[in-house]
Design a protein around this motif. Structure first.
Motif: not given
Length: 100
Positions: A49, A58, A81
């Motif tokens: 992330l 993303s 996420k």
């Protein structure tokens, strides 16, 4: 199967970002970035992330989500996420224990 290290190296290179620059943008050491890109270590979800945010992509882009990707995998990524950093770390540890 995805070659995660190669994919991350390609994404970084496509953005024109060196591993040293990625270290400053992501907070992940250049040494660990290098190890990830060589598939010497497996990154945690938290690390992925941070890298995806630093590359302004993303996390889905890392995993090459496409029309052939199973919907349950997409759901799993989207759920990850939404987790807090602590929750993601615990899930990562649990998954890694299954893989040993």
């Amino acid at each position: 199967m995805i070659n995660l290290g190669e994919k991350l190296r390609t994404l970084r290179s496509d953005k024109g970002i060196s591993s040293t620059q990625l270290e400053h943008l992501s907070g992940i050491s250049q040494s660990n970035i290098s190890k990830i890109e060589r598939n010497a270590i497996s990154p945690t979800i938290e690390t992925l992330l941070k890298i995806s945010e630093a590359l302004e992509i993303s996390i889905i882009d890392i995993f090459e989500i496409n029309e052939n990707t199973p919907s349950d995998l997409i759901d799993l990524i989207n759920t990850a996420k939404k987790l807090s950093p602590d929750q993601r770390q615990k899930v990562t540890e649990m998954i890694q224990s299954f893989l040993k």
